[in-house]
Each structure stands twice: as structure tokens, then as C-alpha cells.
Design an enzyme around this catalytic site. Sequence first.
Site, PDB file in Angstrom:
ATOM      1  N   LYS A  22       5.589   5.860  44.460  1.00 52.46           N
ATOM      2  CA  LYS A  22       6.337   4.732  45.005  1.00 52.46           C
ATOM      3  C   LYS A  22       5.978   4.453  46.463  1.00 52.46           C
ATOM      4  O   LYS A  22       5.645   3.331  46.818  1.00 52.46           O
ATOM      5  CB  LYS A  22       7.843   5.006  44.880  1.00 52.46           C
ATOM      6  CG  LYS A  22       8.474   4.508  43.607  1.00 52.46           C
ATOM      7  CD  LYS A  22       8.052   5.226  42.349  1.00 52.46           C
ATOM      8  CE  LYS A  22       8.608   6.623  42.262  1.00 52.46           C
ATOM      9  NZ  LYS A  22       8.380   7.247  40.938  1.00 52.46           N
TER      10      LYS A  22
ATOM     11  N   TRP B  54      18.109  10.860  36.662  1.00 55.58           N
ATOM     12  CA  TRP B  54      16.927  10.252  36.015  1.00 55.58           C
ATOM     13  C   TRP B  54      16.798  10.854  34.611  1.00 55.58           C
ATOM     14  O   TRP B  54      16.859  12.083  34.451  1.00 55.58           O
ATOM     15  CB  TRP B  54      15.689  10.559  36.862  1.00 55.58           C
ATOM     16  CG  TRP B  54      14.394  10.006  36.338  1.00 55.58           C
ATOM     17  CD1 TRP B  54      14.147   8.741  35.908  1.00 55.58           C
ATOM     18  CD2 TRP B  54      13.156  10.723  36.227  1.00 55.58           C
ATOM     19  NE1 TRP B  54      12.831   8.613  35.538  1.00 55.58           N
ATOM     20  CE2 TRP B  54      12.205   9.816  35.728  1.00 55.58           C
ATOM     21  CE3 TRP B  54      12.754  12.030  36.507  1.00 55.58           C
ATOM     22  CZ2 TRP B  54      10.880  10.175  35.480  1.00 55.58           C
ATOM     23  CZ3 TRP B  54      11.442  12.387  36.277  1.00 55.58           C
ATOM     24  CH2 TRP B  54      10.518  11.469  35.772  1.00 55.58           C
TER      25      TRP B  54
ATOM     26  N   ASP C   9      14.213  16.801  44.248  1.00 55.51           N
ATOM     27  CA  ASP C   9      13.272  15.830  43.689  1.00 55.51           C
ATOM     28  C   ASP C   9      13.159  14.698  44.712  1.00 55.51           C
ATOM     29  O   ASP C   9      14.133  13.972  44.949  1.00 55.51           O
ATOM     30  CB  ASP C   9      13.809  15.311  42.347  1.00 55.51           C
ATOM     31  CG  ASP C   9      12.842  14.321  41.706  1.00 55.51           C
ATOM     32  OD1 ASP C   9      11.801  14.018  42.319  1.00 55.51           O
ATOM     33  OD2 ASP C   9      13.138  13.850  40.588  1.00 55.51           O
TER      34      ASP C   9
HETATM   35  N1  PLA Z   1      11.864  11.666  39.877  1.00 52.43           N
HETATM   36  C1  PLA Z   1      12.634  10.567  39.890  1.00 52.43           C
HETATM   37  C2  PLA Z   1      14.023  10.666  40.367  1.00 52.43           C
HETATM   38  C3  PLA Z   1      12.089   9.350  39.450  1.00 52.43           C
HETATM   39  O1  PLA Z   1      12.862   8.273  39.463  1.00 52.43           O
HETATM   40  C4  PLA Z   1      10.771   9.286  38.994  1.00 52.43           C
HETATM   41  C5  PLA Z   1      10.176   8.008  38.487  1.00 52.43           C
HETATM   42  C6  PLA Z   1      10.023  10.475  39.030  1.00 52.43           C
HETATM   43  C7  PLA Z   1      10.602  11.641  39.476  1.00 52.43           C
HETATM   44  C8  PLA Z   1       8.596  10.569  38.576  1.00 52.43           C
HETATM   45  O2  PLA Z   1       7.737   9.717  39.132  1.00 52.43           O
HETATM   46  P1  PLA Z   1       6.150   9.932  39.019  1.00 52.43           P
HETATM   47  O3  PLA Z   1       5.907  10.966  37.996  1.00 52.43           O
HETATM   48  O4  PLA Z   1       5.634   8.614  38.635  1.00 52.43           O
HETATM   49  O5  PLA Z   1       5.758  10.370  40.369  1.00 52.43           O
HETATM   50  N2  PLA Z   1      11.046   7.085  37.926  1.00 52.43           N
HETATM   51  C9  PLA Z   1      10.642   5.736  37.526  1.00 52.43           C
HETATM   52  C10 PLA Z   1       9.510   5.744  36.520  1.00 52.43           C
HETATM   53  C11 PLA Z   1      10.161   4.943  38.727  1.00 52.43           C
HETATM   54  C12 PLA Z   1       9.682   6.608  35.306  1.00 52.43           C
HETATM   55  O6  PLA Z   1      10.776   6.632  34.696  1.00 52.43           O
HETATM   56  O7  PLA Z   1       8.686   7.253  34.968  1.00 52.43           O
HETATM   57  C13 PLA Z   1      11.875   5.031  36.967  1.00 52.43           C
HETATM   58  O8  PLA Z   1      11.775   3.846  36.627  1.00 52.43           O
HETATM   59  O9  PLA Z   1      12.951   5.664  36.892  1.00 52.43           O
END
Ligand code: PLA
Length: 430
Positions: free
Chosen positions: A278, A161, A242
Site C-alpha cells: 500500500k 482482516w 501487523d
Molecule cells: N494485513 C492487513 C491488515 C491487510 O489489510 C492486508 C491487505 C494485508 C495484511 C496483506 O497485504 P499484502 O499481502 O498485500 O501485503 N488487505 C487488503 C487486500 C488490502 C487483501 O485482502 O489481500 C484488503 O483489501 O483488505
Amino acid sequence: MPPSMSLTAQVLARNTNVPIFYAASRAASSFWGKVPMGPPDVILGITEAYKKDKHPKKVNLGVGAYRDDEGKPFILPSVRKAEELIYSKCMNHEYAPIAGEAVYTKAVAELAFGQCSLALKEKTNCTVQTLSGTGALRLGLEFITKHYEQVKEVWFPTPTWGNHPQICNTLKLPHKKYRYYDPKTHGFNLQGACEDICSMPEGSIILLHACAHNPTGVDPKKEEWQTLSKIIKEKKLLPFFDMAYQGFATGNVDNDAYAVRLFEKEGHQLMLAQSFAKNMGLYGERVGALTFLCGDPDTAANMMSQLKIMIRTMYSNPSINGSRLVTEILTSPELKKEWLEDVKLMADRIITMRKRLRSGIEKHGNKNNWKHITDQIGMFCYTGLKPNEVERLTKEFHIYLTKDGRISVAGISSNNVDYIAEAMHKVTSK
Ligand code: PLA
């Protein structure tokens, strides 16, 4: 306003049309004039671009936000019930404790580690409420910068991510990559990962996606987790899980906690970031948790005291609405049962969309192999689309996705799946 101008000239310039050269020098005289324009966020920036697009068929497959089959944000029926219950209780709006309410932190730790967890029974864990998953990661990594006595080096899977390395950059915490995804097989590269883990300095931190890996949708199998656990233990690494998608990988929250529970059983002193964005659809409530398994209760108490100091100076104490909803659901057997059904429903709809997207592309006679669309799990599909194909999807078809070819399958619905399949076929066959 240039300071060299006379006061009268300054007043005149202010009251008449300001000439262009004055406008330019306005930035130079601002306290913030040297702040450069930053790039848009690679994921959330896509939503901004999508919102500006006026095309009737536009689709947002950028951010991982679950949509129902009409493409609308989904309020989980169990969450709606929890909201009504809370409303009927006429609760006050007092401050939460710095680490969050104990009933909340207990319930969420139990959801992750299971009811038989020895660490929870012996109180060797230290769990605090956080601002969703991102807040948990940030707090956990910042805690490392302040209090970790071993090698302050974080290892991320390739790919990961995008915000993971960014958080480390902000904290000036060194980070490196280990092999994870094999683009040839579209699967997990166990051998590459093991080789890289063996080369990590003892005591360094390894970040692991607990389930539904983002962006690849590829998780290690149970036996592969066992191998990883063994070598991570041998190398004396600190695993930081995570877990942003508990329930989204298999539709079952216990199955999805397999790796976390295995690592606990094998005696790892792990860290865990949880998010309810989510799996409860509480994106904007920003509700999550950070847990350390500390080895003994005294260390856990010391850790808690330091975490509280950090939280107090950052945001003082967490918000109460989201955590009340989570607590209501997790502590009521009936509501929890309904919630587990809601999670399964979301996971199942995503699986159906994977199947329909794949068959939709294949129906057009596309020559590429699209098996990975249905093999991968969780919210995302790592399509393998090249940057120019991604660009065409957005420019010609108004379909928005991240540049690495990741699509949020949760954004696909019966209304747009054929359109997306046709577009993906077109951009990959010319
Ligand atoms: N960790 C991972 C692996 C994630 O994909 C995301 C969110 C988070 C943590 C953090 O989520 P939160 O802070 O909202 O609880 N990823 C999303 C959104 C869904 C983003 O980038 O913020 C994504 O589209 O990858």
C-alpha cells in the site's frame, strides 16, 4: 472413463460425443474428483465479480487498492524514479540470499523501529524479507507452530482482516477474539479490550494492527496504546503487530509507527509483519518483511537460522525486484523525501474523499449519523451498512464492497463520489 468399459468402447466414447453419464463419471475417475468447490475469497472474490459487471457506472470499493482521482492505479513518482535508476544500473538477476538482501532488511526494520532503535543497534532483531504482508504473517504464525514454547493461542481484534483467522485455520493454530470496536460509538472499546486481555492465558499471542486498523479505520490513541502496552506486558503476552498501512493513517510514517516503537521501548519481545503493497503501491511485487525482537543477539542468530530453514523449503529465497525498489527509495535521502510526499498525497486524497462522501450523503437530507466516515482513518471506512443495504448497493447501483459494510475509501474519486453518496443515501433511507 469407467474402468469397467472395454478398451474399444473407451476409444469410441472418446472419439464421438461423450454421453452425459460418462461426463459425470469423468469427475469420479479423476485423481482430484473428490476436491470440493471452495467459496470465493471474501475480499478478492469481489474484484472478480466487479470485473464481470459490464455496467458503465460500476465501482469497486472492495479491495484496499489505492486509486488516483481518475480512478486509476497509481504509480508513485518516487517508485517510478527508483525503477529508472535500477534499470540504468543494468543489475543482474542472481538469487537473493534466503532471508533477503541485508541492505533491504536493515532499511525496512529502520523504517519501522526508527533510527534510534536500541534493538537494531544491539542486533537483537531478526528480520527477513517476505512475500508481502501476508507472507510475513504466514511465516510468523507458522514459526509459532514450530518453535513457540508458550501458549499457542492467537487473539485477534473483533473485527479483523478476514485473512488473519484463515491463516491460523490453515496452520491449525487455535485463535480467539478480543473486543476492539464498539459499534455504538463507532470507536475503540478500550475497556472491553483491556478486560479481554486480562483474561488471556499468560504467554498467548495478541495480534495488533499497528495503524489504520482494517476494517474499522479506528486506532487506539497514544495514551490508549500506553495502557495496552502496560497490561500486555503484565500478562506476559507476545504482541504480533501487523503493519500493512504505515503512512496511511496520518500521512506520516513515523507517527504511524508510534505503537511499534512504544512497545519496543517498553521492552516487549514483539513480532512485526510489514508490507510495502500500500504505502509504495507495490501490490503485485509482493514485498514485505517479518521481524522478531528476540531480546539478545545470540537468540536472534538462532531464530534467523530456523527462519532460513523454513523459507528454504517453502520458496527458497525471495524475489528481488520489489525489494530493490524499496531499498533504492529508503537508502537515498532525496528519493525517500519524495516518497514521504507521495505517501502524504495518498493519505490526503483519502481524507478529502471521506469529507466529500459524508457531505454528499448529508446533502440528500439523510437522517443517519455519518460522522464516523470522517472520524475513521486509513484506507477503509466501516460504514455500518447492513447486509441488505450492501446487497442493494451492489445489485441496484453496481457498487462493490465487502459484506460487512467496509468500503475502501481509496477507491472513491471525484468522478464517482456523488454517485456513491446518492446510492448510500438511497439504500439507507427506505
Ligand atoms: N494485513 C492487513 C491488515 C491487510 O489489510 C492486508 C491487505 C494485508 C495484511 C496483506 O497485504 P499484502 O499481502 O498485500 O501485503 N488487505 C487488503 C487486500 C488490502 C487483501 O485482502 O489481500 C484488503 O483489501 O483488505
